[in-house]
Write a protein that holds these residues in place. Structure first.
Motif, short mmCIF file in Angstrom:
data_model
loop_
_atom_site.label_atom_id
_atom_site.label_comp_id
_atom_site.label_asym_id
_atom_site.label_seq_id
_atom_site.Cartn_x
_atom_site.Cartn_y
_atom_site.Cartn_z
N ASP A 90 89.94 25.53 44.70
CA ASP A 90 89.22 26.17 44.98
C ASP A 90 87.60 26.00 44.30
OD1 ASP A 90 88.13 29.17 45.65
OD2 ASP A 90 88.03 29.19 43.41
N TRP A 91 87.82 25.41 43.00
CA TRP A 91 86.51 25.00 42.37
C TRP A 91 85.69 23.93 43.01
CZ3 TRP A 91 84.01 21.19 39.90
CH2 TRP A 91 83.13 21.41 38.72
N THR A 118 74.01 26.08 45.13
CA THR A 118 74.33 27.42 44.43
C THR A 118 73.45 27.60 43.16
OG1 THR A 118 76.63 27.38 45.21
CG2 THR A 118 76.04 29.01 43.67
N ASP A 157 86.23 22.80 46.11
CA ASP A 157 85.33 23.51 47.48
C ASP A 157 83.95 24.21 47.10
OD1 ASP A 157 87.33 21.98 48.87
OD2 ASP A 157 88.54 23.81 49.02
N ARG A 158 84.14 25.14 46.03
CA ARG A 158 83.02 25.96 46.00
C ARG A 158 81.98 25.17 45.27
NH1 ARG A 158 83.30 28.53 41.74
NH2 ARG A 158 85.78 28.80 41.82
N GLU A 159 82.15 24.43 44.20
CA GLU A 159 81.14 23.98 43.16
C GLU A 159 80.64 22.69 43.72
OE1 GLU A 159 79.68 25.67 40.93
OE2 GLU A 159 80.87 27.36 40.94
N SER A 171 81.26 22.54 49.37
CA SER A 171 80.60 23.43 50.08
C SER A 171 79.15 23.66 49.90
CB SER A 171 81.19 24.63 50.17
OG SER A 171 81.20 25.33 48.97
N SER A 172 78.88 23.25 48.57
CA SER A 172 77.58 23.31 47.83
C SER A 172 76.84 22.11 47.61
CB SER A 172 77.66 24.12 46.73
OG SER A 172 78.26 23.60 45.74
N ASN A 186 73.52 21.47 42.43
CA ASN A 186 74.26 21.87 43.85
C ASN A 186 73.48 23.07 44.53
OD1 ASN A 186 75.05 24.33 42.89
ND2 ASN A 186 77.01 23.70 42.42
#
Length: 108
Positions: free
Chosen positions: A49-50, A82, A52-54, A57-58, A80
């Motif tokens: 999850d981390w 975000t 992909d998110r950090e 995807s960013s 990134n």
């Protein structure tokens, strides 16, 4: 002064930074040992999850300013979509097969 990725001392860490900067999730995941773990700012996180998110995807990107501990500890500017740019620390545990079994990151 930034250290060129190709000049990073530890091969696994060099491949990690390369995969992040090339946005290559497949290469990144291949670097990780089975059951690899990670922490962000001292708290264990769900690695998939981390990542992909950090990172992916960013559009995460690392510019390494300093390395220590044989290349397994970095101070880097991480950027990134975000959070923008921040000064970060990274540390890596690399197993006997040359795969990353744990990494920790956080603000430096």
């Amino acid at each position: 002064m930034t250290i060129q990725t190709t000049r990073l001392s530890d091969p696994a860490v060099r491949a990690f930074v390369t995969a992040v900067n090339n946005h290559d999730r497949e290469a990144f995941m291949a670097l990780l040992a089975p059951g690899a773990t990670m922490a962000d700012d001292g708290s264990d996180r769900d690695l998939a999850d981390w990542v992909d998110r950090e990172i992916f995807s960013s559009h995460g990107h690392l510019e390494v300013d300093n390395e220590s501990n044989g290349g397994r500890a970095l101070i880097a500017r991480y950027n990134n979509d975000t959070w923008g740019e921040m000064r970060t620390r990274w540390s890596f545990t690399v197993d006997d097969d040359g795969r990353i079994s744990r990494f920790e990151t956080g603000q430096a």
